[in-house]
Motif scaffolding. Structure first.
Motif, mmCIF file in Angstrom:
data_model
loop_
_atom_site.group_PDB
_atom_site.id
_atom_site.type_symbol
_atom_site.label_atom_id
_atom_site.label_comp_id
_atom_site.label_asym_id
_atom_site.label_seq_id
_atom_site.Cartn_x
_atom_site.Cartn_y
_atom_site.Cartn_z
ATOM 1 N N GLU A 1 0.831 -1.204 0.000
ATOM 2 C CA GLU A 1 0.000 0.000 0.000
ATOM 3 C C GLU A 1 0.868 1.258 0.000
ATOM 4 O OE1 GLU A 1 -3.748 0.599 2.575
ATOM 5 O OE2 GLU A 1 -2.132 1.639 3.664
ATOM 6 N N ASP B 1 2.161 1.632 -3.479
ATOM 7 C CA ASP B 1 1.109 2.035 -4.423
ATOM 8 C C ASP B 1 0.674 3.478 -4.217
ATOM 9 O OD1 ASP B 1 1.171 -0.549 -5.413
ATOM 10 O OD2 ASP B 1 -0.610 -1.221 -4.295
ATOM 11 N N GLU B 2 0.621 3.906 -2.959
ATOM 12 C CA GLU B 2 0.131 5.246 -2.636
ATOM 13 C C GLU B 2 1.250 6.282 -2.563
ATOM 14 O OE1 GLU B 2 -3.011 6.124 -2.416
ATOM 15 O OE2 GLU B 2 -3.758 4.082 -2.739
ATOM 16 N N ILE C 1 -3.918 5.393 4.661
ATOM 17 C CA ILE C 1 -4.794 5.395 3.485
ATOM 18 C C ILE C 1 -6.093 6.126 3.773
ATOM 19 C CG2 ILE C 1 -5.819 3.135 3.999
ATOM 20 C CD1 ILE C 1 -4.935 4.495 0.494
#
Length: 247
Positions: free
Chosen positions: A35, A38-39, A235
């Motif tokens: 994550e 990806d972020e 997130i």
């Protein structure tokens, strides 16, 4: 403001704390690492035994996400020799940030020389290897006077022993997120504790960890002056949602 530049996405639960098997918990850790990639979060904060895993995943993804780990976690009571050994292994495995838990219990007991020595040696090891060093003071375990005194002590040790161009690479950090408080009191960063840290640790930087659970709270911390935010809810914060996480 790109909030992601401030977020240290964090997963630090042991198998026992998570109530999971080793493989199940590792899969969650892998999910947090992926994550972060990806972020494009600033950093992934992971336990020492998973630094090598994070390094492998980030390298394979050709990502710029950096890796942090915790040293002496979570009570900070291990000896400086043990902390230096743990940090040295993390450095070998590719860590970028070393978040030491300051021996705040020793500080509260008046063992000031012990605390000064660990700050000096722990910071030196990190800076000698071009790492970011953070000292977790565990604000929920301290009263206001102690927050002021310990923040100032860390600042004074760093300023007395290291060159000015190193100051930006040393942080005072609020919390582990694992301290057990009574009566459901906050166990992480609060506006009040962060202000005390900012006022007394400058010119060192401040990291707010624990208790920041939505975008508005994160922005408030940044506007106060913090440079990094540690959260297991990165997130949710980035997406403007409210997290129900306890860290």
């Amino acid at each position: 403001m790109n909030i992601k530049n401030y977020l240290d996405s964090t997963y630090l639960k042991t198998n026992e704390q998570a109530g999971l098997s080793e493989q199940e918990n590792e899969n969650i850790a892998k999910g947090f690492i992926q994550e972060a990639i990806d972020e494009n979060f600033k950093l992934i904060m992971i336990r020492p035994d998973r630094v090598a895993l994070a390094k492998k995943m980030i390298t394979e993804a050709n990502s710029k996400v950096t890796i942090g780990t915790v040293i002496g976690f979570h009570q900070g009571a291990t000896s400086i020799i043990e902390k230096l050994e743990e940090a040295t292994i993390a450095i070998h495995n590719g860590v970028d940030d070393l978040d030491y838990v300051c021996n705040y219990t020793a500080f509260k007991n008046g063992e000031i020389d012990l605390v000064k020595n660990e700050i000096l040696l722990g910071t030196k090891l990190g800076l000698d290897h071009h790492k970011i060093v953070k000292w977790i003071i565990e604000v929920a375990a301290l009263n206001d006077t102690q927050i002021i005194q310990l923040s100032a002590l860390i600042k004074n040790v760093v300023m007395a022993n290291f060159k000015e161009d190193n100051y930006q690479n040393v942080f005072v950090k609020s919390s582990t997120g694992f301290y057990k408080t009574e009566n459901n009191l906050p166990n992480g960063a609060t506006k009040e504790s962060i202000v005390l840290m900012l006022e007394n640790a400058s010119p060192l930087s401040i990291k707010a960890a624990g208790g920041v659970r939505n975008y508005e709270e994160a922005v408030e911390m940044i506007r106060l002056g913090v440079k990094r935010i540690g959260t297991s809810s990165a997130i949710a914060i980035a997406n403007g949602e409210v997290s129900k996480s306890d860290y």
